[in-house]
Design a protein around this motif. Sequence first.
Motif, PDB file in Angstrom:
ATOM      1  N   TRP A   1     -66.588 -84.487 -50.061  1.00  0.00           N
ATOM      2  CA  TRP A   1     -66.794 -85.625 -49.176  1.00  0.00           C
ATOM      3  C   TRP A   1     -67.691 -86.699 -49.772  1.00  0.00           C
ATOM      4  O   TRP A   1     -67.931 -87.726 -49.131  1.00  0.00           O
ATOM      5  N   CYS A   2     -68.167 -86.499 -51.005  1.00  0.00           N
ATOM      6  CA  CYS A   2     -68.830 -87.591 -51.707  1.00  0.00           C
ATOM      7  C   CYS A   2     -67.804 -88.514 -52.362  1.00  0.00           C
ATOM      8  O   CYS A   2     -68.171 -89.503 -53.006  1.00  0.00           O
ATOM      9  N   GLU A   3     -66.525 -88.200 -52.210  1.00  0.00           N
ATOM     10  CA  GLU A   3     -65.440 -89.021 -52.718  1.00  0.00           C
ATOM     11  C   GLU A   3     -64.476 -89.344 -51.582  1.00  0.00           C
ATOM     12  O   GLU A   3     -64.522 -88.741 -50.509  1.00  0.00           O
ATOM     13  N   SER A   4     -63.578 -90.274 -51.835  1.00  0.00           N
ATOM     14  CA  SER A   4     -62.579 -90.665 -50.853  1.00  0.00           C
ATOM     15  C   SER A   4     -61.458 -89.622 -50.791  1.00  0.00           C
ATOM     16  O   SER A   4     -61.126 -88.984 -51.791  1.00  0.00           O
TER      17      SER A   4
ATOM     18  N   LEU B   1     -72.153 -80.126 -41.440  1.00  0.00           N
ATOM     19  CA  LEU B   1     -71.681 -80.523 -42.765  1.00  0.00           C
ATOM     20  C   LEU B   1     -72.721 -81.340 -43.511  1.00  0.00           C
ATOM     21  O   LEU B   1     -72.940 -81.157 -44.709  1.00  0.00           O
ATOM     22  N   PHE B   2     -73.414 -82.233 -42.812  1.00  0.00           N
ATOM     23  CA  PHE B   2     -74.183 -83.278 -43.477  1.00  0.00           C
ATOM     24  C   PHE B   2     -75.514 -82.783 -44.045  1.00  0.00           C
ATOM     25  O   PHE B   2     -76.076 -83.438 -44.915  1.00  0.00           O
ATOM     26  N   ARG B   3     -76.003 -81.648 -43.589  1.00  0.00           N
ATOM     27  CA  ARG B   3     -77.308 -81.187 -44.078  1.00  0.00           C
ATOM     28  C   ARG B   3     -77.276 -80.926 -45.584  1.00  0.00           C
ATOM     29  O   ARG B   3     -78.272 -81.166 -46.280  1.00  0.00           O
ATOM     30  N   ASN B   4     -76.154 -80.434 -46.117  1.00  0.00           N
ATOM     31  CA  ASN B   4     -76.032 -80.236 -47.567  1.00  0.00           C
ATOM     32  C   ASN B   4     -75.432 -81.454 -48.248  1.00  0.00           C
ATOM     33  O   ASN B   4     -75.789 -81.785 -49.383  1.00  0.00           O
ATOM     34  N   LEU B   5     -74.532 -82.127 -47.555  1.00  0.00           N
ATOM     35  CA  LEU B   5     -73.835 -83.254 -48.160  1.00  0.00           C
ATOM     36  C   LEU B   5     -74.783 -84.388 -48.520  1.00  0.00           C
ATOM     37  O   LEU B   5     -74.662 -85.012 -49.579  1.00  0.00           O
TER      38      LEU B   5
ATOM     39  N   GLN C   1     -77.641 -84.312 -49.582  1.00  0.00           N
ATOM     40  CA  GLN C   1     -78.443 -84.047 -50.774  1.00  0.00           C
ATOM     41  C   GLN C   1     -77.730 -84.528 -52.043  1.00  0.00           C
ATOM     42  O   GLN C   1     -78.339 -84.627 -53.104  1.00  0.00           O
ATOM     43  N   ARG C   2     -76.432 -84.812 -51.921  1.00  0.00           N
ATOM     44  CA  ARG C   2     -75.647 -85.213 -53.098  1.00  0.00           C
ATOM     45  C   ARG C   2     -75.144 -86.649 -53.031  1.00  0.00           C
ATOM     46  O   ARG C   2     -74.811 -87.232 -54.063  1.00  0.00           O
TER      47      ARG C   2
ATOM     48  N   ASP D   1     -71.962 -93.969 -47.313  1.00  0.00           N
ATOM     49  CA  ASP D   1     -70.660 -93.924 -47.978  1.00  0.00           C
ATOM     50  C   ASP D   1     -69.695 -92.987 -47.266  1.00  0.00           C
ATOM     51  O   ASP D   1     -68.490 -93.258 -47.193  1.00  0.00           O
ATOM     52  N   VAL D   2     -70.208 -91.881 -46.740  1.00  0.00           N
ATOM     53  CA  VAL D   2     -69.362 -90.953 -45.981  1.00  0.00           C
ATOM     54  C   VAL D   2     -68.895 -91.617 -44.685  1.00  0.00           C
ATOM     55  O   VAL D   2     -67.742 -91.475 -44.274  1.00  0.00           O
ATOM     56  N   ALA D   3     -69.789 -92.388 -44.055  1.00  0.00           N
ATOM     57  CA  ALA D   3     -69.430 -93.092 -42.822  1.00  0.00           C
ATOM     58  C   ALA D   3     -68.338 -94.136 -43.085  1.00  0.00           C
ATOM     59  O   ALA D   3     -67.424 -94.313 -42.276  1.00  0.00           O
ATOM     60  N   VAL D   4     -68.418 -94.834 -44.218  1.00  0.00           N
ATOM     61  CA  VAL D   4     -67.382 -95.800 -44.580  1.00  0.00           C
ATOM     62  C   VAL D   4     -66.031 -95.104 -44.725  1.00  0.00           C
ATOM     63  O   VAL D   4     -64.993 -95.607 -44.275  1.00  0.00           O
ATOM     64  N   GLU D   5     -66.041 -93.927 -45.340  1.00  0.00           N
ATOM     65  CA  GLU D   5     -64.790 -93.175 -45.509  1.00  0.00           C
ATOM     66  C   GLU D   5     -64.250 -92.693 -44.163  1.00  0.00           C
ATOM     67  O   GLU D   5     -63.035 -92.734 -43.913  1.00  0.00           O
ATOM     68  N   MET D   6     -65.120 -92.245 -43.277  1.00  0.00           N
ATOM     69  CA  MET D   6     -64.671 -91.825 -41.955  1.00  0.00           C
ATOM     70  C   MET D   6     -64.085 -93.002 -41.182  1.00  0.00           C
ATOM     71  O   MET D   6     -63.076 -92.856 -40.481  1.00  0.00           O
ATOM     72  N   ASP D   7     -64.702 -94.169 -41.319  1.00  0.00           N
ATOM     73  CA  ASP D   7     -64.179 -95.364 -40.669  1.00  0.00           C
ATOM     74  C   ASP D   7     -62.803 -95.730 -41.232  1.00  0.00           C
ATOM     75  O   ASP D   7     -61.925 -96.185 -40.499  1.00  0.00           O
TER      76      ASP D   7
END
Length: 616
Positions: A524-527, A543-547, A549-550, A555-561
């Motif tokens: 999820w650090c990529e599209s 999900l986000f507690r580990n995500l 950290q990387r 950027d994840v919010a932009v992908e979800m949008d």
Amino acid sequence: MAISSVQSLLKERKYPFIFAFFLLLIFVTLLLISYSQSPISTTTDLTQPDPYSSKTVPHASSPSQNNTVPSNNDSIVINNTAITDTGTNGGGSGVDDDEVGVEWKVCEGSVAVDYIPCLDNNKAINALRSRRHMEHRERHCPDPSPRCLVPLPDGYKIPVPWPKSRDMVWYDNVPHPKLVEYKKNQHWVVKSGDYFIFPGGGTQFKNGVTHYIESIEKTLPIIEWGKKTRVILDVGCGVASFGGSLLDRDVITMSFAPKDEHEAQIQFALERGIPATLSVIGTQRLTFPDNAYDLIHCARCRVHWDADGGKPLMELNRILRPGGFFMWSATPVYRKDERDQNVWKSMVALTEALCWKVVVKTFFDSSEVGLVIYQKPVSSSCYENRKEKNPPLCDHSSRPNSSWYAPLDGCLPPLPSYAHEWPSSWPDRLSRKPPSLSSEPDAIEAFNGDTRHWSALVSEVYLGGLDINWSSVRNVMDMNAGYGGFAAALVKLPLWVMNVVPVHETDTLSVIFDRGLIGVYHDWCESLNTYPRTYDLLHSSFLFRNLTQRCDVIDVAVEMDRILRPGGYLLVQDSIEIINKLVSILKSLHWSVNVHQEQFLVGKKDFWRPEGKTRI
């Protein structure tokens, strides 16, 4: 009796006792009301540790909710902005771009409306030394990924609801008419007024896809659609009419094709509400686990199976379940011209080297289409008895376990220890012990506990108390699926779930396929490999507690949008610290946001797009 007792007390002027009695009555009444309004039963542990954590249940080694929420006045404060749990929290109010630190702009360019960052990176694609093996259709992610929002097509509307969408979608939502002309004689798709209509035709479906499917089952009854055969991969799927038709038979099909000159075929599939993903058999493994699919289908899918030493077909062998079938409907099966016969001879040699056996080779006179069905072995004895050990068996010491950015194998993975064990018939396989589950003593207990947990959480919280209109939800994605418990709990609803197993978490995707569900690996650090506006609901659980950290949560919010349709929902269970961050970002995007119980965030995307533009 009670009334006469109260009258007696009044006559005797025992006012202190009466006052105490009424206080007790009020207290009991309030207690009962509070209990009846609680959205979570006392037996539901919402914060139980992940049962599929690598510390609790290792993956199997292999060779290869109706109650209501509490008071609507509950509030939390985020960035000095009160977020009230009312279900009426307007989009964008209270948080602006400056607080998030981003000035939102719309993506601008020739592909902006359908922008897929990792597939539309023209700079990287133009720098490729070769396109011989479809390298230009593979992932090439920009770094950093643009923080722009994809624009809406002109005239975009809320999608046609399921099941009507299987047969027709709004033209303005997927305004790509090329297939109408290109495939007009094969009846893939037809434009009719404001709609695209899908008649159920296809290159090999001359009498319609339903007739084609019925002919297959008559030819090979042991396939048992929707019982023995539940999970299918359709390679080069067109507009996914094959997979769409099989849904009526309790078969879930992962339809896949590359983003190529067959304009928007996967976008059509997802707009119809049919499971699909963008992918290509090029130089890298598909993002599925070994031994996943019950059946793989290819109807004129234009893949050269014998190319590069047979690596494309070896990739299908990797992801096909032992005892599973490969169904190939193509001209080399039945035409006698030199070109087709040379392809057929190559296919015979390659399938024999893979130890696949032909169980059916037939020709359907009514549709003038030929078909061959192969079966993968369940025993390694054939591999060992081959005269020529080509392709060789894979050496696991040098073979990567993950299929994420891993090169195609030039070898055969040894069969797993459970190769003889086919999953139970559907729907029993959803809850039975998955063949690939670890054999450690606590594995089945953890699996069953995870199933019970999600069943309770979905029924008691998600379906009744979180301001989500589930009747408008068709395409669902679980962003960190674990054992697939969230999808399993929703299986009776008219929706489907794409189960994503993040590549940095415990690998549970084989278990998901064993259960009769579908999914992919992803970081999820990529599209993601999907078109914009293709999902109605995105879900994640811690999900986000580990995500974070990387990579940056923005950027994840932009992908979800990008992925989510206007009017679609984001459902997140996480810590209040993570929720605080997400609320600020989502409100700057003009989403409506509600927070429940200080652990559930429900965001709803609006039609808003910013005025500024940025070139991609």
